[in-house]
Design a protein around this motif. Structure first.
Motif, PDB file in Angstrom:
ATOM      1  N   MET A 120      61.293 -54.864  63.629  1.00  0.00           N
ATOM      2  CA  MET A 120      61.631 -56.313  63.531  1.00  0.00           C
ATOM      3  C   MET A 120      62.806 -56.403  62.924  1.00  0.00           C
ATOM      4  O   MET A 120      62.960 -56.114  61.687  1.00  0.00           O
ATOM      5  CB  MET A 120      60.474 -57.115  63.183  1.00  0.00           C
ATOM      6  N   ILE A 121      63.774 -57.406  63.133  1.00  0.00           N
ATOM      7  CA  ILE A 121      64.779 -57.877  62.520  1.00  0.00           C
ATOM      8  C   ILE A 121      64.341 -59.167  61.609  1.00  0.00           C
ATOM      9  O   ILE A 121      63.951 -60.099  62.162  1.00  0.00           O
ATOM     10  CB  ILE A 121      66.022 -58.495  63.758  1.00  0.00           C
ATOM     11  N   GLY A 122      64.714 -58.981  60.220  1.00  0.00           N
ATOM     12  CA  GLY A 122      64.362 -59.834  59.278  1.00  0.00           C
ATOM     13  C   GLY A 122      65.258 -60.898  58.722  1.00  0.00           C
ATOM     14  O   GLY A 122      65.033 -61.791  58.066  1.00  0.00           O
TER      15      GLY A 122
ATOM     16  N   ALA B 157      62.587 -60.865  77.457  1.00  0.00           N
ATOM     17  CA  ALA B 157      63.761 -61.154  76.276  1.00  0.00           C
ATOM     18  C   ALA B 157      63.429 -60.801  74.904  1.00  0.00           C
ATOM     19  O   ALA B 157      62.243 -60.790  74.686  1.00  0.00           O
ATOM     20  CB  ALA B 157      64.347 -62.306  76.445  1.00  0.00           C
ATOM     21  N   ILE B 158      64.405 -60.517  74.075  1.00  0.00           N
ATOM     22  CA  ILE B 158      64.309 -60.275  72.640  1.00  0.00           C
ATOM     23  C   ILE B 158      65.057 -61.636  72.071  1.00  0.00           C
ATOM     24  O   ILE B 158      66.310 -61.558  72.364  1.00  0.00           O
ATOM     25  CB  ILE B 158      64.875 -59.189  72.174  1.00  0.00           C
ATOM     26  N   THR B 159      64.494 -62.444  71.406  1.00  0.00           N
ATOM     27  CA  THR B 159      65.213 -63.670  70.987  1.00  0.00           C
ATOM     28  C   THR B 159      65.032 -63.689  69.155  1.00  0.00           C
ATOM     29  O   THR B 159      64.222 -63.470  68.703  1.00  0.00           O
ATOM     30  CB  THR B 159      64.501 -64.899  71.339  1.00  0.00           C
TER      31      THR B 159
ATOM     32  N   VAL C 235      65.757 -64.185  59.658  1.00  0.00           N
ATOM     33  CA  VAL C 235      65.444 -64.034  61.004  1.00  0.00           C
ATOM     34  C   VAL C 235      63.938 -63.882  61.370  1.00  0.00           C
ATOM     35  O   VAL C 235      63.462 -63.075  60.752  1.00  0.00           O
ATOM     36  CB  VAL C 235      66.544 -63.157  61.540  1.00  0.00           C
ATOM     37  N   HIS C 236      63.685 -64.474  62.483  1.00  0.00           N
ATOM     38  CA  HIS C 236      62.374 -64.369  62.900  1.00  0.00           C
ATOM     39  C   HIS C 236      62.526 -63.584  64.399  1.00  0.00           C
ATOM     40  O   HIS C 236      63.388 -64.018  65.260  1.00  0.00           O
ATOM     41  CB  HIS C 236      61.635 -65.495  63.254  1.00  0.00           C
ATOM     42  N   THR C 237      62.128 -62.523  64.840  1.00  0.00           N
ATOM     43  CA  THR C 237      62.583 -61.893  65.998  1.00  0.00           C
ATOM     44  C   THR C 237      61.350 -62.201  66.927  1.00  0.00           C
ATOM     45  O   THR C 237      60.190 -61.550  66.468  1.00  0.00           O
ATOM     46  CB  THR C 237      62.649 -60.279  65.696  1.00  0.00           C
ATOM     47  N   GLN C 238      61.437 -62.609  68.096  1.00  0.00           N
ATOM     48  CA  GLN C 238      60.502 -62.745  69.119  1.00  0.00           C
ATOM     49  C   GLN C 238      60.799 -61.702  70.254  1.00  0.00           C
ATOM     50  O   GLN C 238      61.807 -61.823  70.759  1.00  0.00           O
ATOM     51  CB  GLN C 238      60.445 -64.150  69.564  1.00  0.00           C
TER      52      GLN C 238
END
Length: 128
Positions: free
Chosen positions: A1-3, A58-60, A50-53
């Protein structure tokens, strides 16, 4: 995950920014209106928490200037009936300390003034 992302702010729109990292990759990151107000000018260096969903379609990425806003976003999104769009509206409208105080007081009428947050969901936010 991107943080966390750090890079050059290339563009900003009403609900997202384009951030170019050192590797030359440009990330579109959704941001709340309150975050937009605190952004430096386009062309400046910027760091976002960042919060990665990740969803099947989709990746948001959702970006915040400080960890407290990201933490509030994650917490309110855990409440039944509150998705990322409404969580961004909550974080973008109310300071974290004011939100916590309103929840502690169970201020349903005050919380209901947040765009998209009805009385039932505001009550659920206080309960959960």
């Amino acid at each position: 995950m991107i943080g966390r992302l750090r890079g050059k702010l290339l563009a900003q729109e009403p609900d997202l920014v384009l951030l170019e990292t050192a590797a030359g990759v440009g990330y579109e990151v959704r941001v709340a209106p309150r975050t937009l107000v605190g952004l430096p000018p386009v062309g400046s260096e910027l760091t976002l928490h960042v919060h990665t969903q990740v969803r099947e379609d989709a990746i948001t990425l959702y970006g915040f200037l400080d960890e407290q806003d990201r933490s509030v976003f994650r917490t309110v999104q855990g409440v039944t009936g509150i998705g990322p769009k409404l969580a961004m509206a909550i974080v973008g409208t109310v300071e974290p300390t004011a939100l916590v105080a309103a929840i502690a007081r169970e201020d349903i009428p005050g919380l209901s003034k947040i765009p998209g947050l009805g009385k039932k969901t505001a009550a659920r936010l206080c309960l959960e």
